[in-house]
Design a protein around this motif. Structure first.
Motif, PDB file in Angstrom:
ATOM      1  N   ILE A   6     -29.030  -7.843 -95.953  1.00 36.40           N
ATOM      2  CA  ILE A   6     -29.859  -8.905 -96.528  1.00 36.40           C
ATOM      3  C   ILE A   6     -29.352 -10.214 -95.947  1.00 36.40           C
ATOM      4  O   ILE A   6     -28.151 -10.500 -95.995  1.00 36.40           O
ATOM      5  N   ASN A   7     -30.258 -10.995 -95.383  1.00 32.85           N
ATOM      6  CA  ASN A   7     -29.893 -12.265 -94.777  1.00 32.85           C
ATOM      7  C   ASN A   7     -30.467 -13.404 -95.615  1.00 32.85           C
ATOM      8  O   ASN A   7     -31.626 -13.758 -95.480  1.00 32.85           O
ATOM      9  N   ASN A   8     -29.642 -13.958 -96.501  1.00 41.71           N
ATOM     10  CA  ASN A   8     -30.034 -15.112 -97.310  1.00 41.71           C
ATOM     11  C   ASN A   8     -29.555 -16.414 -96.678  1.00 41.71           C
ATOM     12  O   ASN A   8     -29.556 -17.454 -97.330  1.00 41.71           O
ATOM     13  N   SER A   9     -29.146 -16.346 -95.415  1.00 47.02           N
ATOM     14  CA  SER A   9     -28.694 -17.551 -94.722  1.00 47.02           C
ATOM     15  C   SER A   9     -29.859 -18.169 -93.957  1.00 47.02           C
ATOM     16  O   SER A   9     -30.956 -17.612 -93.911  1.00 47.02           O
ATOM     17  N   LYS A  10     -29.575 -19.303 -93.337  1.00 47.88           N
ATOM     18  CA  LYS A  10     -30.554 -19.983 -92.496  1.00 47.88           C
ATOM     19  C   LYS A  10     -30.367 -19.609 -91.024  1.00 47.88           C
ATOM     20  O   LYS A  10     -30.950 -20.229 -90.149  1.00 47.88           O
ATOM     21  N   HIS A  11     -29.567 -18.578 -90.770  1.00 47.64           N
ATOM     22  CA  HIS A  11     -29.135 -18.274 -89.412  1.00 47.64           C
ATOM     23  C   HIS A  11     -29.536 -16.860 -89.009  1.00 47.64           C
ATOM     24  O   HIS A  11     -29.803 -16.022 -89.862  1.00 47.64           O
ATOM     25  N   PRO A  12     -29.543 -16.598 -87.698  1.00 41.48           N
ATOM     26  CA  PRO A  12     -29.884 -15.233 -87.248  1.00 41.48           C
ATOM     27  C   PRO A  12     -28.819 -14.224 -87.678  1.00 41.48           C
ATOM     28  O   PRO A  12     -27.694 -14.602 -88.009  1.00 41.48           O
ATOM     29  N   LEU A  13     -29.192 -12.965 -87.657  1.00 41.83           N
ATOM     30  CA  LEU A  13     -28.246 -11.893 -87.985  1.00 41.83           C
ATOM     31  C   LEU A  13     -27.090 -11.882 -86.989  1.00 41.83           C
ATOM     32  O   LEU A  13     -27.264 -12.255 -85.821  1.00 41.83           O
ATOM     33  N   PRO A  14     -25.905 -11.443 -87.430  1.00 42.51           N
ATOM     34  CA  PRO A  14     -24.795 -11.292 -86.485  1.00 42.51           C
ATOM     35  C   PRO A  14     -25.196 -10.340 -85.363  1.00 42.51           C
ATOM     36  O   PRO A  14     -25.962  -9.392 -85.582  1.00 42.51           O
ATOM     37  N   GLN A  15     -24.695 -10.616 -84.182  1.00 46.20           N
ATOM     38  CA  GLN A  15     -24.991  -9.739 -83.048  1.00 46.20           C
ATOM     39  C   GLN A  15     -23.789  -9.659 -82.127  1.00 46.20           C
ATOM     40  O   GLN A  15     -22.911 -10.510 -82.155  1.00 46.20           O
ATOM     41  N   PRO A  19     -22.309  -6.222 -74.151  1.00 46.47           N
ATOM     42  CA  PRO A  19     -22.526  -4.792 -74.407  1.00 46.47           C
ATOM     43  C   PRO A  19     -21.281  -4.042 -74.886  1.00 46.47           C
ATOM     44  O   PRO A  19     -21.402  -3.029 -75.561  1.00 46.47           O
ATOM     45  N   LEU A  20     -20.076  -4.521 -74.566  1.00 48.61           N
ATOM     46  CA  LEU A  20     -18.858  -3.813 -74.959  1.00 48.61           C
ATOM     47  C   LEU A  20     -18.097  -4.510 -76.089  1.00 48.61           C
ATOM     48  O   LEU A  20     -16.963  -4.131 -76.406  1.00 48.61           O
ATOM     49  N   SER A  21     -18.695  -5.506 -76.725  1.00 49.60           N
ATOM     50  CA  SER A  21     -18.049  -6.208 -77.837  1.00 49.60           C
ATOM     51  C   SER A  21     -17.837  -5.277 -79.014  1.00 49.60           C
ATOM     52  O   SER A  21     -18.710  -4.481 -79.354  1.00 49.60           O
ATOM     53  N   ALA A  22     -16.681  -5.402 -79.668  1.00 52.07           N
ATOM     54  CA  ALA A  22     -16.396  -4.640 -80.890  1.00 52.07           C
ATOM     55  C   ALA A  22     -16.816  -5.417 -82.121  1.00 52.07           C
ATOM     56  O   ALA A  22     -17.167  -4.824 -83.142  1.00 52.07           O
ATOM     57  N   GLU A  54     -21.134   5.608 -96.229  1.00 48.15           N
ATOM     58  CA  GLU A  54     -19.869   6.179 -96.693  1.00 48.15           C
ATOM     59  C   GLU A  54     -18.999   6.523 -95.488  1.00 48.15           C
ATOM     60  O   GLU A  54     -19.494   7.019 -94.476  1.00 48.15           O
ATOM     61  N   GLY A  55     -17.704   6.228 -95.598  1.00 45.15           N
ATOM     62  CA  GLY A  55     -16.787   6.518 -94.509  1.00 45.15           C
ATOM     63  C   GLY A  55     -16.633   5.372 -93.520  1.00 45.15           C
ATOM     64  O   GLY A  55     -15.941   5.505 -92.515  1.00 45.15           O
ATOM     65  N   TYR A  56     -17.263   4.224 -93.815  1.00 45.19           N
ATOM     66  CA  TYR A  56     -17.157   3.051 -92.952  1.00 45.19           C
ATOM     67  C   TYR A  56     -16.682   1.851 -93.744  1.00 45.19           C
ATOM     68  O   TYR A  56     -16.859   1.771 -94.960  1.00 45.19           O
ATOM     69  N   GLU A  57     -16.079   0.912 -93.040  1.00 44.10           N
ATOM     70  CA  GLU A  57     -15.689  -0.372 -93.597  1.00 44.10           C
ATOM     71  C   GLU A  57     -16.084  -1.432 -92.584  1.00 44.10           C
ATOM     72  O   GLU A  57     -16.298  -1.141 -91.410  1.00 44.10           O
ATOM     73  N   ALA A  58     -16.161  -2.673 -93.030  1.00 46.00           N
ATOM     74  CA  ALA A  58     -16.312  -3.803 -92.114  1.00 46.00           C
ATOM     75  C   ALA A  58     -15.042  -4.632 -92.238  1.00 46.00           C
ATOM     76  O   ALA A  58     -14.591  -4.933 -93.343  1.00 46.00           O
ATOM     77  N   GLN A  59     -14.444  -4.964 -91.112  1.00 45.36           N
ATOM     78  CA  GLN A  59     -13.230  -5.768 -91.086  1.00 45.36           C
ATOM     79  C   GLN A  59     -13.596  -7.185 -90.651  1.00 45.36           C
ATOM     80  O   GLN A  59     -14.255  -7.372 -89.629  1.00 45.36           O
ATOM     81  N   VAL A  60     -13.170  -8.171 -91.430  1.00 45.34           N
ATOM     82  CA  VAL A  60     -13.396  -9.575 -91.094  1.00 45.34           C
ATOM     83  C   VAL A  60     -12.120 -10.100 -90.461  1.00 45.34           C
ATOM     84  O   VAL A  60     -11.045 -10.050 -91.074  1.00 45.34           O
ATOM     85  N   ARG A  61     -12.246 -10.585 -89.234  1.00 44.70           N
ATOM     86  CA  ARG A  61     -11.095 -10.991 -88.439  1.00 44.70           C
ATOM     87  C   ARG A  61     -11.275 -12.407 -87.920  1.00 44.70           C
ATOM     88  O   ARG A  61     -12.395 -12.897 -87.815  1.00 44.70           O
ATOM     89  N   MET A 112     -16.738  -9.814 -87.323  1.00 42.00           N
ATOM     90  CA  MET A 112     -16.771  -8.635 -88.171  1.00 42.00           C
ATOM     91  C   MET A 112     -16.861  -7.393 -87.292  1.00 42.00           C
ATOM     92  O   MET A 112     -17.702  -7.323 -86.400  1.00 42.00           O
ATOM     93  N   VAL A 113     -15.971  -6.434 -87.572  1.00 37.86           N
ATOM     94  CA  VAL A 113     -15.941  -5.166 -86.855  1.00 37.86           C
ATOM     95  C   VAL A 113     -16.248  -4.057 -87.857  1.00 37.86           C
ATOM     96  O   VAL A 113     -15.597  -3.966 -88.900  1.00 37.86           O
ATOM     97  N   VAL A 114     -17.229  -3.226 -87.551  1.00 40.34           N
ATOM     98  CA  VAL A 114     -17.551  -2.066 -88.392  1.00 40.34           C
ATOM     99  C   VAL A 114     -16.778  -0.878 -87.839  1.00 40.34           C
ATOM    100  O   VAL A 114     -16.830  -0.600 -86.636  1.00 40.34           O
ATOM    101  N   ALA A 115     -16.024  -0.198 -88.718  1.00 39.45           N
ATOM    102  CA  ALA A 115     -15.160   0.892 -88.271  1.00 39.45           C
ATOM    103  C   ALA A 115     -15.194   2.062 -89.242  1.00 39.45           C
ATOM    104  O   ALA A 115     -15.313   1.875 -90.450  1.00 39.45           O
ATOM    105  N   ARG A 116     -15.049   3.249 -88.684  1.00 41.02           N
ATOM    106  CA  ARG A 116     -14.946   4.467 -89.487  1.00 41.02           C
ATOM    107  C   ARG A 116     -13.530   4.531 -90.072  1.00 41.02           C
ATOM    108  O   ARG A 116     -12.581   4.046 -89.470  1.00 41.02           O
TER     109      ARG A 116
END
Length: 144
Positions: A6-15, A19-22, A54-61, A112-116
């Motif tokens: 859900i994007n309640n911001s005034k900005h585009p979605l994170p991207q 191509p090889l960014s984590a 389930e089985g995933y987390e997002a890490q904020v770095r 933000m990195v999404v990881a198993r």
């Protein structure tokens, strides 16, 4: 992998920037600039909420450029967003520099990195198996 957002911001979605960014950059979602004084910390909203599988987390770095150039970092790095959290993603920033830093609306403040991940199941024992390192801790090799 598809992740509901859900994007309640005034900005585009994170991207991903390449191509090889984590990680994907998170942006501040502010009504007015926030002044972060030296050694001060604050909670910055992003306007984003996610539903991870389930089985995933997002890490904020931290963003490396912001840390190197301005001394701004994520205080609880990495911050963990659990798969069952549905609230807004907010980032705890700290100013480790000697100068004030102004956080503007839309500024890229973290990544933000999404990881198993796995959940551990403890197995109590009396003795652990031996390794070459053993109980050697910080600096045990004599190098930093």
């Amino acid at each position: 992998m598809k992740v509901q957002i859900i994007n309640n911001s005034k900005h585009p979605l994170p991207q991903y920037a390449t191509p090889l960014s984590a990680g994907m950059d998170l942006r501040a979602n502010l009504d007015a600039p926030v002044v972060l004084k030296p050694l001060e910390r604050c909670l910055i909203p992003t306007g984003l909420s996610i539903a991870l599988p389930e089985g995933y987390e997002a890490q904020v770095r931290p963003r490396s450029g912001l840390a190197l150039k301005k001394g701004i970092t994520v205080l609880n790095s990495p911050g963990t967003i659990d798969a069952d959290y549905r609230g807004e993603i907010r980032v705890i920033l700290v100013n480790l520099s000697a100068e004030e830093f102004v956080i503007e609306d839309g500024e890229r403040i973290a990544q933000m990195v999404v990881a198993r991940h796995e959940q551990a199941e403890w197995q109590e024992v009396e003795v652990l198996d031996e390794t070459e390192r053993g109980t050697g801790g910080f600096g045990h090799t004599g190098t930093l």
